[in-house]
Design a protein around this motif. Structure first.
Motif, PDB file in Angstrom:
ATOM      1  N   ASN A   1      42.356  40.303  50.527  1.00  0.00           N
ATOM      2  CA  ASN A   1      43.058  39.071  50.887  1.00  0.00           C
ATOM      3  C   ASN A   1      43.982  38.660  49.748  1.00  0.00           C
ATOM      4  OD1 ASN A   1      43.910  36.599  51.861  1.00  0.00           O
ATOM      5  ND2 ASN A   1      41.989  35.544  51.380  1.00  0.00           N
TER       6      ASN A   1
ATOM      7  N   ASN B   1      35.874  37.855  43.617  1.00  0.00           N
ATOM      8  CA  ASN B   1      36.617  36.655  44.006  1.00  0.00           C
ATOM      9  C   ASN B   1      37.545  36.253  42.874  1.00  0.00           C
ATOM     10  OD1 ASN B   1      37.595  34.279  45.047  1.00  0.00           O
ATOM     11  ND2 ASN B   1      35.612  33.405  45.538  1.00  0.00           N
TER      12      ASN B   1
ATOM     13  N   GLU C   1      37.131  33.120  39.858  1.00  0.00           N
ATOM     14  CA  GLU C   1      38.017  32.056  40.300  1.00  0.00           C
ATOM     15  C   GLU C   1      38.627  31.316  39.110  1.00  0.00           C
ATOM     16  OE1 GLU C   1      34.504  31.578  43.278  1.00  0.00           O
ATOM     17  OE2 GLU C   1      34.896  32.673  41.411  1.00  0.00           O
TER      18      GLU C   1
ATOM     19  N   ASN D   1      39.216  39.040  46.924  1.00  0.00           N
ATOM     20  CA  ASN D   1      39.938  37.832  47.336  1.00  0.00           C
ATOM     21  C   ASN D   1      40.911  37.421  46.243  1.00  0.00           C
ATOM     22  OD1 ASN D   1      40.804  35.438  48.485  1.00  0.00           O
ATOM     23  ND2 ASN D   1      38.964  34.293  47.917  1.00  0.00           N
TER      24      ASN D   1
ATOM     25  N   SER E   1      43.422  35.179  46.997  1.00  0.00           N
ATOM     26  CA  SER E   1      44.108  34.033  47.591  1.00  0.00           C
ATOM     27  C   SER E   1      44.625  33.091  46.507  1.00  0.00           C
ATOM     28  CB  SER E   1      43.146  33.279  48.521  1.00  0.00           C
ATOM     29  OG  SER E   1      43.773  32.167  49.107  1.00  0.00           O
ATOM     30  N   ASP E   2      45.911  32.768  46.571  1.00  0.00           N
ATOM     31  CA  ASP E   2      46.559  31.857  45.624  1.00  0.00           C
ATOM     32  C   ASP E   2      46.590  32.384  44.190  1.00  0.00           C
ATOM     33  OD1 ASP E   2      47.315  29.586  47.325  1.00  0.00           O
ATOM     34  OD2 ASP E   2      45.166  29.327  47.598  1.00  0.00           O
TER      35      ASP E   2
ATOM     36  N   GLU F   1      40.247  34.120  43.402  1.00  0.00           N
ATOM     37  CA  GLU F   1      41.047  33.026  43.945  1.00  0.00           C
ATOM     38  C   GLU F   1      41.634  32.172  42.821  1.00  0.00           C
ATOM     39  OE1 GLU F   1      40.631  29.435  47.284  1.00  0.00           O
ATOM     40  OE2 GLU F   1      38.905  30.688  46.754  1.00  0.00           O
ATOM     41  N   ARG F   2      42.932  31.972  42.887  1.00  0.00           N
ATOM     42  CA  ARG F   2      43.687  31.155  41.922  1.00  0.00           C
ATOM     43  C   ARG F   2      43.640  31.727  40.498  1.00  0.00           C
ATOM     44  NH1 ARG F   2      40.752  27.730  44.859  1.00  0.00           N
ATOM     45  NH2 ARG F   2      39.348  27.242  43.141  1.00  0.00           N
TER      46      ARG F   2
END
Length: 259
Positions: free
Chosen positions: A207, A167, A149, A187, A189-190, A169-170
């Motif tokens: 995702n 993961n 992340e 993941n 996401s963003d 994310e961002r």
């Protein structure tokens, strides 16, 4: 004969670090302190916090469970080293050689890994949150279920890397090379994938909701079950996505009135 001891080593001026209770081999630790060369050494659970080890030779060294928080390991040779469950939070590993190193379960939060060679490294469930991996080599690295992340992977080489359930994310992946990477159930996401190459990547059940996908190359990528979110995407050799246009406001009776 090598003796495993519990010892307290006071600050050594040339290296500028203090070690606490350790299970490392005392002779190996002293060798590292005095020469900055310790290939194949037993340094398990050694406390090397803030150690000045720039350029150190730790080829195939055993640093399992070692504490290396904020240590300076720039340009160090850690090829095939064992860093299982080691704590490298905030450490500087820029341009270091970690080829085929075992970093499974290691803590690398906020670590500086710019231009580091992590090719074929074992990074399963590693904590790389907010780590700096710009221009790093992660070719065929195993990052299964890794925590990435808000990490910076700009222009990194992730060709054929294994990122199953990772993961990201961002995360910043602008210009990253993910050719043939295994990204199943990851993941994003963003995340920012602007200009990234995902040619032939496996994105099944991935995702990428709200991810930035401008000029992202998805040629030949597997997208079954991929969550794109509320985006309108045009996919050819590259993908360009944008939020769908907002619907027009409803017409009111006044809109039909004549002047």
């Amino acid at each position: 004969m090598r003796l495993k001891i519990q010892a307290v080593i006071m600050m050594i001026a040339p290296l500028g670090f203090i070690t606490g209770a350790i299970a490392a081999d005392s002779d190996d630790l002293q060798r590292l302190i005095t020469t900055n060369q310790c290939p194949g050494c037993d340094l398990r659970e050694a406390d090397l916090s803030r150690a000045q080890l720039s350029g150190a030779n730790l080829f195939q060294a055993d640093l399992g469970g070692a504490i290396l928080r904020q240590a300076d390991l720039r340009s160090a040779n850690l090829q095939e080293a064992n860093l299982y469950n080691a704590d490298l939070g905030g450490a500087s590993l820029a341009a270091s050689n970690l080829f085929k190193a075992n970093l499974h379960h290691a803590n690398l939060q906020r670590a500086d890994l710019r231009e580091a060679d992590l090719g074929q490294a074992m990074l399963g469930r590693v904590d790389l949150r907010r780590a700096d991996l710009r221009d790093a080599n992660l070719f065929q690295a195993n990052l299964g279920q890794a925590y990435l992340e808000e990490s910076d992977l700009m222009n990194s080489n992730l060709q054929r890397a294994f990122l199953f359930r990772a993961n990201l994310e961002r995360a910043n992946l602008t210009g990253a090379n993910l050719l043939g990477a295994d990204l199943r159930s990851a993941n994003f996401s963003d995340a920012d994938l602007t200009g990234a190459s995902l040619v032939g990547a496996a994105l099944n059940d991935t995702n990428i909701n709200r991810a930035q996908l401008s000029n992202t190359n998805l040629s030949g990528a597997l997208l079954q079950g991929t969550t794109l979110g509320p985006l309108v995407c045009i996919i050819d050799q590259s993908v360009n996505c944008a939020a769908p246009p907002a619907p027009p406001p409803p017409l009111l009776p006044a809109d039909f009135w004549d002047d």
